[in-house]
Design an enzyme around this catalytic site. Structure first.
Site, mmCIF file in Angstrom:
data_model
loop_
_atom_site.group_PDB
_atom_site.id
_atom_site.type_symbol
_atom_site.label_atom_id
_atom_site.label_comp_id
_atom_site.label_asym_id
_atom_site.label_seq_id
_atom_site.Cartn_x
_atom_site.Cartn_y
_atom_site.Cartn_z
ATOM 1 N N LYS A 13 8.400 24.956 -12.878
ATOM 2 C CA LYS A 13 9.082 23.999 -13.970
ATOM 3 C C LYS A 13 9.832 24.717 -15.072
ATOM 4 O O LYS A 13 10.928 24.273 -15.422
ATOM 5 C CB LYS A 13 7.682 23.558 -14.583
ATOM 6 C CG LYS A 13 7.815 22.334 -15.512
ATOM 7 C CD LYS A 13 6.735 21.452 -16.067
ATOM 8 C CE LYS A 13 5.444 22.313 -16.214
ATOM 9 N NZ LYS A 13 5.577 22.951 -17.770
ATOM 10 N N ARG A 88 1.870 15.906 -22.008
ATOM 11 C CA ARG A 88 0.697 16.493 -20.987
ATOM 12 C C ARG A 88 -0.436 15.654 -20.806
ATOM 13 O O ARG A 88 -1.505 16.034 -20.088
ATOM 14 C CB ARG A 88 0.446 17.926 -21.394
ATOM 15 C CG ARG A 88 0.794 19.071 -20.493
ATOM 16 C CD ARG A 88 0.295 20.192 -21.094
ATOM 17 N NE ARG A 88 0.164 21.485 -20.197
ATOM 18 C CZ ARG A 88 1.342 22.261 -20.130
ATOM 19 N NH1 ARG A 88 2.471 22.325 -20.825
ATOM 20 N NH2 ARG A 88 1.059 23.287 -19.486
ATOM 21 N N ARG A 127 2.618 36.156 -11.323
ATOM 22 C CA ARG A 127 3.395 36.179 -12.314
ATOM 23 C C ARG A 127 3.421 37.203 -13.648
ATOM 24 O O ARG A 127 2.240 37.645 -13.965
ATOM 25 C CB ARG A 127 3.241 34.905 -13.142
ATOM 26 C CG ARG A 127 4.178 34.340 -14.151
ATOM 27 C CD ARG A 127 4.625 32.834 -14.112
ATOM 28 N NE ARG A 127 3.567 32.367 -15.117
ATOM 29 C CZ ARG A 127 3.682 30.808 -15.370
ATOM 30 N NH1 ARG A 127 4.669 30.184 -14.840
ATOM 31 N NH2 ARG A 127 2.910 30.305 -16.223
ATOM 32 N N ARG A 161 0.273 37.196 -18.720
ATOM 33 C CA ARG A 161 -0.353 36.476 -19.647
ATOM 34 C C ARG A 161 -1.580 36.289 -19.559
ATOM 35 O O ARG A 161 -2.226 36.059 -18.513
ATOM 36 C CB ARG A 161 0.630 35.066 -19.858
ATOM 37 C CG ARG A 161 1.738 35.050 -20.735
ATOM 38 C CD ARG A 161 2.800 33.919 -20.464
ATOM 39 N NE ARG A 161 2.094 32.699 -20.334
ATOM 40 C CZ ARG A 161 2.687 31.556 -19.833
ATOM 41 N NH1 ARG A 161 4.056 31.603 -19.707
ATOM 42 N NH2 ARG A 161 1.955 30.393 -19.606
ATOM 43 N N ARG A 172 -6.673 25.916 -15.753
ATOM 44 C CA ARG A 172 -5.271 25.327 -16.203
ATOM 45 C C ARG A 172 -4.985 23.927 -15.100
ATOM 46 O O ARG A 172 -4.637 23.013 -15.243
ATOM 47 C CB ARG A 172 -4.027 26.064 -16.182
ATOM 48 C CG ARG A 172 -4.172 27.083 -17.371
ATOM 49 C CD ARG A 172 -3.303 28.049 -17.380
ATOM 50 N NE ARG A 172 -1.948 27.701 -17.510
ATOM 51 C CZ ARG A 172 -0.994 28.338 -17.299
ATOM 52 N NH1 ARG A 172 -1.134 29.653 -16.585
ATOM 53 N NH2 ARG A 172 0.242 27.926 -17.210
#
Ligand code: AMP
Length: 220
Positions: A13, A88, A127, A161, A172
């Site tokens: 995204k 969200r 990531r 992260r 998440r």
């Protein structure tokens, strides 16, 4: 052009939002990015948000609404905007609708990027983010040109992260399914929802998004 981009964590995204923002020359408004700036600056809001973000939880609606109301009043949004990561929850979407209505604006399209959960876990674990300039890499599908060095700023601090660590990733995804996925049903009756498969190259996904946008907004 007023756009919303919805997608589970790891769907690409942020990458698509950056490209679309550049293409249409509209501000790319990422609430995740705005919150990370607050965290970095260690503001009161940042400290509270950090606790929730590192556990994969959402920041309360009221906080997010204040933040987005202020942002959408800035003059650079007059020619359009792209919201990445907001709304969200359904209540954020309802509040956004009334915010836009008050300023006589409406959304042109809601783009939802769809990816299977197993693929998302693999992508998110790979990531890495540049601690200096926030550029995001993926060790498997989008590594930096030179391992460990940021292509954009040359920084050598490519980190994982906190919210990209396995336990937080699972939380998440659970939060997305429970609180964010219902947005698809919320936007369906508007006739402006576009669901785009996200399990493809960045360029292919972008092409499909552009093809799905309303004709008047398509670029050459
Ligand atoms: P993102 O970069 O969009 O994945 O956002 C990172 C984190 O920021 C999320 O996991 C949430 O904790 C928080 N966040 C971002 N946008 C919102 C929002 N609209 N509502 C609540 N929390 C948010």
């Amino acid at each position: 052009m007023r756009l919303i981009l919805i997608g589970p964590p790891g769907a690409g995204k942020g990458t698509q939002a950056r490209l679309l923002g550049e293409q249409f020359r509209i501000p790319h408004i990422s609430t995740g990015e705005m919150l990370r700036e607050e965290v970095q600056a260690q503001t009161e809001l940042g400290k509270k948000a950090q606790r929730l973000m590192s556990r994969g939880k959402l920041v309360p609606d009221a906080v997010m609404l204040d933040m987005i109301a202020v942002r959408l009043r800035l003059p650079d949004t007059a020619g359009g905007f792209l919201l990445d990561g907001f709304p969200r929850t359904v209540s954020q979407a309802v509040a956004l609708d009334s915010l836009l209505e008050k300023s006589d604006r409406e959304l042109d399209a809601i783009v939802a990027i769809i990816v299977e959960p197993e693929i998302l876990v693999n992508r998110l674990s790979a990531r890495r983010t540049c601690a200096d300039c926030n550029t995001v890499y993926n060790l498997v599908v989008k590594p930096p040109g030179k391992m460990g060095v940021c292509d954009v700023c040359g920084g050598t601090n490519l980190i994982q992260r906190d919210d990209d660590k396995p336990a937080t990733i699972r939380e998440r995804l659970r939060v997305y399914e429970k609180q964010t996925a219902p947005l698809l049903s919320y936007y369906l009756p508007s006739g402006r929802l576009r669901e785009i498969p996200g399990d493809d190259t960045v360029a292919a996904v972008q092409k499909n998004i552009l093809a799905a946008l309303p004709p008047a907004n398509q670029m050459d």
